[in-house]
Structures are given as structure tokens and as C-alpha cells.
Design a protein around this motif. Structure first.
Motif, short mmCIF file in Angstrom:
data_model
loop_
_atom_site.label_atom_id
_atom_site.label_comp_id
_atom_site.label_asym_id
_atom_site.label_seq_id
_atom_site.Cartn_x
_atom_site.Cartn_y
_atom_site.Cartn_z
N LYS A 474 36.55 17.30 19.07
CA LYS A 474 36.27 16.89 20.57
C LYS A 474 34.87 16.62 21.08
O LYS A 474 34.80 15.89 22.21
CB LYS A 474 37.00 17.81 21.54
N LYS A 475 33.90 17.27 20.03
CA LYS A 475 32.52 17.18 20.55
C LYS A 475 31.51 15.83 19.99
O LYS A 475 30.34 16.06 20.23
CB LYS A 475 31.84 18.69 20.52
N SER A 476 32.16 15.22 19.49
CA SER A 476 31.61 14.25 18.84
C SER A 476 32.36 12.96 18.61
O SER A 476 33.49 12.77 18.46
CB SER A 476 30.78 14.79 17.46
N TRP A 477 31.61 11.81 18.35
CA TRP A 477 31.94 10.46 18.27
C TRP A 477 31.25 9.59 17.16
O TRP A 477 29.96 9.83 17.18
CB TRP A 477 32.05 9.73 19.56
N SER A 478 32.10 9.35 15.92
CA SER A 478 31.00 8.87 15.07
C SER A 478 31.75 7.10 14.45
O SER A 478 32.85 7.19 14.34
CB SER A 478 31.17 9.87 13.88
N LEU A 479 30.77 6.45 14.10
CA LEU A 479 31.13 5.32 13.39
C LEU A 479 30.66 5.21 12.05
O LEU A 479 29.64 5.28 11.60
CB LEU A 479 30.58 4.09 14.17
N CYS A 480 31.82 5.23 11.11
CA CYS A 480 31.25 5.61 9.62
C CYS A 480 31.23 4.14 9.06
O CYS A 480 31.97 3.19 9.26
CB CYS A 480 32.57 6.22 8.93
N CYS A 481 30.10 3.59 8.33
CA CYS A 481 29.92 2.37 7.78
C CYS A 481 29.60 2.47 6.43
O CYS A 481 29.28 3.42 5.63
CB CYS A 481 28.36 2.09 8.36
N ASP A 482 30.40 1.31 5.78
CA ASP A 482 30.10 1.53 4.33
C ASP A 482 30.03 -0.01 4.05
O ASP A 482 29.78 -1.05 5.08
CB ASP A 482 31.38 2.06 3.48
N VAL A 501 29.94 -6.67 8.81
CA VAL A 501 29.35 -5.69 8.50
C VAL A 501 27.80 -6.03 8.05
O VAL A 501 27.54 -7.03 7.68
CB VAL A 501 30.02 -5.30 6.95
N SER A 502 26.89 -5.59 8.95
CA SER A 502 25.58 -5.55 8.91
C SER A 502 24.73 -4.19 8.72
O SER A 502 25.31 -3.21 8.83
CB SER A 502 25.04 -6.45 10.14
N SER A 522 22.94 -8.67 14.05
CA SER A 522 21.98 -9.52 13.22
C SER A 522 21.36 -10.60 13.93
O SER A 522 20.73 -10.18 14.84
CB SER A 522 23.28 -10.19 12.20
N LYS A 523 21.74 -11.88 13.84
CA LYS A 523 21.11 -13.03 14.82
C LYS A 523 21.86 -12.73 16.13
O LYS A 523 21.22 -13.23 17.13
CB LYS A 523 21.48 -14.34 14.00
N THR A 524 23.13 -12.40 16.14
CA THR A 524 23.82 -12.08 17.24
C THR A 524 24.56 -10.91 17.32
O THR A 524 24.14 -10.13 16.57
CB THR A 524 25.12 -13.11 17.27
N MET A 525 24.90 -10.34 18.52
CA MET A 525 25.50 -9.14 18.55
C MET A 525 26.94 -9.09 18.74
O MET A 525 27.50 -9.75 19.45
CB MET A 525 24.96 -8.26 19.91
N THR A 526 27.61 -8.37 17.88
CA THR A 526 29.07 -8.31 17.88
C THR A 526 29.63 -7.11 18.17
O THR A 526 29.23 -5.86 17.58
CB THR A 526 29.71 -8.59 16.61
N LEU A 527 30.44 -6.94 19.26
CA LEU A 527 30.88 -5.42 19.78
C LEU A 527 32.18 -5.17 18.52
O LEU A 527 33.09 -5.78 18.29
CB LEU A 527 31.82 -5.63 21.29
N LEU A 528 31.88 -3.75 18.09
CA LEU A 528 32.73 -3.40 17.06
C LEU A 528 33.64 -2.19 17.89
O LEU A 528 34.81 -2.46 17.34
CB LEU A 528 31.99 -2.48 16.11
N ARG A 529 33.25 -1.45 18.62
CA ARG A 529 34.04 -0.62 19.19
C ARG A 529 33.59 -0.09 20.49
O ARG A 529 32.19 0.34 20.61
CB ARG A 529 34.41 0.76 18.32
N ARG A 530 34.45 -0.01 21.45
CA ARG A 530 33.90 0.44 23.00
C ARG A 530 34.99 1.45 23.19
O ARG A 530 36.33 1.55 23.46
CB ARG A 530 33.96 -0.72 23.80
N PHE A 531 34.35 2.73 23.68
CA PHE A 531 35.13 3.85 23.85
C PHE A 531 34.76 4.26 25.23
O PHE A 531 33.53 4.39 25.79
CB PHE A 531 34.75 5.14 22.84
N GLN A 532 35.95 4.46 25.80
CA GLN A 532 35.88 5.09 27.30
C GLN A 532 36.19 6.71 27.65
O GLN A 532 37.34 7.02 27.22
CB GLN A 532 36.67 4.09 28.05
N THR A 533 35.48 7.43 28.27
CA THR A 533 35.83 8.84 28.40
C THR A 533 35.04 9.38 29.40
O THR A 533 34.36 8.80 30.23
CB THR A 533 35.51 9.49 27.13
N THR A 534 34.91 10.78 29.57
CA THR A 534 34.07 11.30 30.52
C THR A 534 33.30 12.38 30.00
O THR A 534 33.78 13.31 29.28
CB THR A 534 35.09 12.07 31.54
#
Length: 558
Positions: A474-482, A501-502, A522-534
Motif C-alpha cells: 500500500k506504500k508504493s505505486w509502480s509502472l512496470c515497463c518491458d 511503448v517508448s 515521444s514526439k507526443t505525450m500519451t496518457l498511460l495510467r492515471r491514479f487517484q488517491t489520497t
């Protein structure tokens, strides 16, 4: 004679260890009596030898005797105290456990008043008089009584150490100069003392000067604290007045808008009711006309029918349109739209002002909606330079580029032990900087599996994966990339993420609003994930590398 008897009683009930009246007296097997604490501490020191002895007669006991209180002796001590037992004035001159005792006294030793650095003997006032009266002692150096006089004797030659060896930086005797210190640079100890005393004086002056500077700074800081308090109190008072006026203005505007709506409501209702009344009158007239036509239609007399037909068959023109435009729930849209626009402008103004002045959220505070950023330029306004903390890096991680780049390697690094360091199981590292407010940073990654994360600082650094791996708690948030896809992890919940994937990821954090967003850059920005919490604590950026050769670098943004 009576007083002398009392004095003898006092001596007989004194502890031979502390030389004071017995406190909680105990009598051991040999018959001698001591204070409970005194004999206990004495025997505690003998526990390792497992043989315990009497401090006076040296009789030994094995095993350690059980201590029992001497009730009769305790009552005698209490009785003598109540009858006004006074200590002999000479008792104050005797040496206690914490005092330096005279080396010349025999039996019960007196307190020392001086130590002689020539004789290397400590004297009480009585035995010191010879140093004052005899010319032979006039050149002897007397100092305050010391228990460390024997440290001035050379352990090798039993001579007084009056010489200082500068080569070995130690005090020696004159025989040492002919032995192991032969050929060394030596000077009289007094001369070395004089030289070091000068340096010591310089050091003291520097320290005193620094103390004055620090005291001045402390005084300035006290003044600054007072200024802060006064300024804060004034700011609170001024803002209360401003907000009160603002609230009154809003309330006044609300009342005005309400009155406008009600006034328009009455106008519209009156118009509709007038129209309704006219229509109802027309309906009544039409029904009457319809009844007359029906009666005419039923007339059997042809002449009568034809006579009345011209006057009854003609219809008067309707005063109303054949169609009435009804707009349900649309009468006051313009007013509502204007108020909504005002609300949005006020929210934007308050958000921009308060985000800069107060980066943290207090409990119970209402957060205003945050607009979604659209361009990279908009994010760069919140760019933050971040470096990695070497004290948190796993030993299988190599930091470089000013602690901005981390690489997974096969051989352990010789990092010193630190409580913040992740164990070898967790090949991770946290940023040195804590993140609050609105922050943006970018990570350039290479390899097969790289985790870009944020985490509270108190995340575990060792143990099973659910305790320390980014995204598995509960103490961390991670985006794993391959190389093929992204996966988002939080509290060990795995969420597949679609998107291009960039090799570069952008991370946007609005700590105050509880928003965490990941972007493919990259040349543009693409939203991958948006997380809402406190978020309840400041966050730290994190990097996790699962495969050897993988690397990630925190990019310097201009």
C-alpha cells in the motif's frame, strides 16, 4: 563525658565502606555490619570470582550469603538520629568514596587538599604543612588533588615523566630519551605545555568568537520567529477580513441571482397563465358554437335550417397561434451557465494561488478539481530535478551520472551498511528528494524489465516481496515497463496498461490533489495510467531493475 559516649556510639554504627551512618544495616556472617547498598555493590564486583569477602576482616564466603536486615542495629541508628546525634566536625574532613584521600594518613584517611607533582603524593591539610614550612619543598609544584598522579610515572623506568617526545607525541622520563626514544625530538614537558597552551588559547578564542557569532544568529532567529508570528497573525487577520467580504459579496450576488430568477419566474408564470386563461375562454366559446351547430344539424325543417345556416356556420378567427412553444427546464439556463462560469474561474484562481503557497493537504481540507494537462510544455512548468540516494541502493545497482542513472550489474558493490538500503532481493533505489505539491520528471529506460515508481519513505527495505517491492504494498505505486507492454502495480494488484511503448516515461504527481499519472513520451505525450488517491506522506521517486544490464536515468529537463 556524655558527649564522648555518644561519639563512640556513632563510630560503632558507621559503615566502613562509605564511612557514614549505616543505612538499612545488614550484618554478615563474620559479624561486621554494612549499609545494604554498600555491601551489595562490593559483592557485585566480586561475582565473577564467585568468592565473596568481608571488606574489613577479609573472611571469604561461598556461595554468596543471603543478606538479612539487622533490626536491632537499624532501631539503634533511628534512635540516635531522633535524640539529636550530630556528626563530629572532624568527620567532614574524612575522605569519602568520591573524595581524593591523603596518601600519608594511616587508618581512616583525611580528604586531600593538594597533590605534589614532584613528590607525586597527595596530602591532606595537616600533612601538607611541611611543604609550606620547609625550604626544601618551596620549588615543588602543588595542584588540586588528583587520583591520577601515578599516570605521571613511567611504567618502564619508574621515573617521573618530565619530558615530551614530539616524534611519538607522548610524555616520557629522562631514561626513555636514552632508550626507545633515542634520537627523537624531545623537549621539556613544561615547554611543550607552554606552546600547546598558546595554541589552546587561540582555539579558545576561535571557539568564543564562533559562540558569539552563533549567539548572534540565534538572537536573529528568535527575532525572525517573532516576525513570523506577527506576520502570520496579521496575514490571518487580513485574510479573514478579505474572505468575510468575499463571502458577503458572494452571498449578496447569490441573493441577487435568486431574486432575478424568482422575478423571471413570476413573469413567465404570469405570461403562461394569461395564455392559459385565453385558451380556456376560447375552448368554452368553441364548445358553445359546436353545440349550436349540432342543434342546427339536427333541425328537420329544411327552411329553418337554411335560414339559420349563414349565421351559425361562420367561425371567428382564433387569437392564438396554432402551436405554442414550450421549453421545459430551459428558462434559466443562461443564469446557471453564468454562475457555473464564475465558479470555474474562482476555482482556477484559488487552486493556482493555494498550490504555490501550501503544498501539503491538511486533514479535512476540500480539494478543488485539477485540470488535466494537455502538452509537455505544460508539464515542464512543474519539472523537478531528482537524484538517487546511494544509501537506499541495492548492492546489485550501480549509480552514475551524478546519481541520476542506475544500472543493474552482476557483481555486488561494496556499499557501506545503512538502514535505508534495500536488500539484494529488491534491486531498487529511492530518490534523495521528497516530493510534494505538483511535480513532473522523466525517466529514460533501457533493457527488458524496468519499474518506474513512487513510494513513501517508510517502505520496508528487506523481507518478502509484498513488503519491499515497488507496487506490491500500500506504500508504493509502480509502472512496470518491458519491450512489449506496460503493467501497473499497487497493493499487489496487477493492471495491464495499453499504450505506445517508448523508451521515455513522464511522471506527473499532484500530491495535494492525490493524482499520479504516467505518460509515454515521444514526439507526443500519451496518457498511460492515471491514479487517484489520497497521499498521506511525502513521496519519493523510485527505480526498480529486475534484469541484469537494464538501466534507467532521470533526465535533466530544461
Amino acid at each position: 563525658m556524655e558527649q564522648r559516649g555518644v561519639q563512640l556510639d556513632q563510630d560503632s554504627i558507621s559503615c566502613s565502606i562509605c564511612l557514614d551512618l549505616l543505612k538499612d544495616p545488614l550484618t554478615i556472617l563474620c559479624g561486621h555490619s554494612y549499609c545494604r547498598n554498600c555491601i551489595k555493590e562490593h559483592w557485585d564486583g566480586e561475582d565473577q570470582r564467585r568468592i565473596h569477602s568481608c571488606p574489613q576482616c577479609r573472611k571469604t564466603f561461598r556461595p554468596r550469603p543471603v543478606l538479612e536486615k539487622n533490626i536491632m542495629l537499624a532501631e539503634l541508628v533511628e534512635h540516635l538520629k531522633k535524640t539529636g546525634l550530630q556528626a563530629d566536625p572532624s568527620d567532614h574532613c574524612y575522605a569519602g568514596p568520591e573524595d581524593v584521600a591523603c596518601d600519608v594518613c594511616t587508618g581512616r584517611k583525611m580528604k586531600a587538599v593538594k597533590s605534589c607533582l614532584v613528590c607525586l603524593v597527595t596530602y591532606c591539610d595537616k600533612h601538607l604543612q611541611l611543604h609550606y614550612k620547609s625550604p626544601a619543598f618551596q620549588k615543588h609544584k602543588l595542584v588540586d588533588p588528583s587520583k591520577k598522579l601515578l599516570e605521571n610515572i613511567c611504567s618502564r623506568h619508574d621515573e617521573v615523566m618530565k619530558i615530551f617526545c614530539r616524534t611519538d607525541q607522548q610524555c616520557i622520563c629522562y631514561l626513555c630519551t636514552m632508550d626507545e626514544h633515542k634520537g627523537h625530538e624531545t623537549v621539556p614537558a613544561a615547554a611543550e605545555r607552554t606552546e600547546k597552551q598558546k595554541k589552546l588559547q587561540v582555539s579558545r578564542q576561535q571557539i568564543q568568537h564562533r559562540i558569539k557569532d552563533r549567539e548572534k544568529y540565534v538572537k536573529q532567529l528568535h527575532q525572525e520567529v517573532e516576525v513570523i508570528h506577527v506576520s502570520a497573525d496579521k496575514a490571518v487577520e487580513d485574510n479573514e477580513k478579505i474572505f468575510t467580504k468575499l463571502i458577503r459579496l458572494i452571498q449578496k450576488r447569490r441573493y441577487y441571482v435568486k431574486q432575478q430568477i424568482r422575478s423571471q419566474q413570476e413573469t413567465e408564470v404570469s405570461r403562461v397563465k394569461d395564455l392559459q386563461e385565453n385558451l380556456e375562454q376560447e375552448i368554452t366559446e368553441l364548445k358553445r358554437k359546436d353545440a349550436e351547430l349540432e342543434q342546427l344539424s339536427n333541425t328537420e325543417d329544411h327552411n329553418q335550417f337554411l335560414h339559420n345556416y349563414p349565421s351559425l356556420s361562420a367561425l371567428s378567427e382564433s387569437t392564438h397561434s396554432s402551436s405554442i412553444n414550450i421549453r421545459p427546464q430551459r428558462y434559466f439556463e443562461d443564469v446557471t451557465a453564468a454562475v457555473s462560469e464564475l465558479r470555474d474561474k474562482l476555482q482556477d484562481l484559488l487552486r493556482d494561488t493555494w498550490t504555490q503557497s501550501s503544498p501539503r493537504v491538511t486533514e479535512g481540507e476540500v480539494l478543488l478539481p485539477q485540470p488535466e494537462q494537455r502538452t509537455r510544455a505544460a508539464f515542464l512548468k512543474y519539472s523537478q530535478e531528482i537524484t538517487l540516494d546511494p544509501n537506499t541502493a541495492s548492492r546489485y545497482l550501480l549509480l552514475s551520472e551524478g546519481n541520476r542513472k542506475v544500472t543493474r550489474i552482476k557483481q555486488q558493490q561494496s556499499y557501506p551498511g545503512h538502514p535505508d538500503r534495500f536488500t539484494d532481493y529488491c534491486c531498487q533505489v529511492l530518490s534523495r528528494e521528497s516530493l510534494t505539491g505538483r511535480c513532473y520528471w522523466e525517466v529514460e529506460w533501457r533493457g527488458e524489465v524496468v519499474g518506474v515508481a513512487v513510494s513513501y519513505k517508510n517502505i520496508s527495505r528487506a523481507g518478502v516481496s509484498s513488503r519491499c517491492v515497488f507496487g506490491a504494498n500500500k506504500k508504493s505505486w509502480s509502472l512496470c515497463c518491458d519491450t512489449k507492454m506496460y503493467t501497473f502495480y499497487h497493493n499487489y494488484i496487477k493492471t495491464p496498461v495499453s499504450g505506445p511503448v517508448s523508451s521515455r516515461l513522464g511522471v506527473y504527481l499532484d500530491h495535494r490533489a492525490g493524482i499520479l499519472s504516467f505518460y509515454s513520451v515521444s514526439k507526443t505525450m500519451t496518457l498511460l495510467r492515471r491514479f487517484q488517491t489520497t497521499f498521506t506522506q511525502p513521496l519519493h521517486a523510485g527505480i526498480g531493475l529486475s534484469v541484469g544490464g537494464s538501466s534507467a536515468e532521470l533526465i535533466k529537463l530544461k
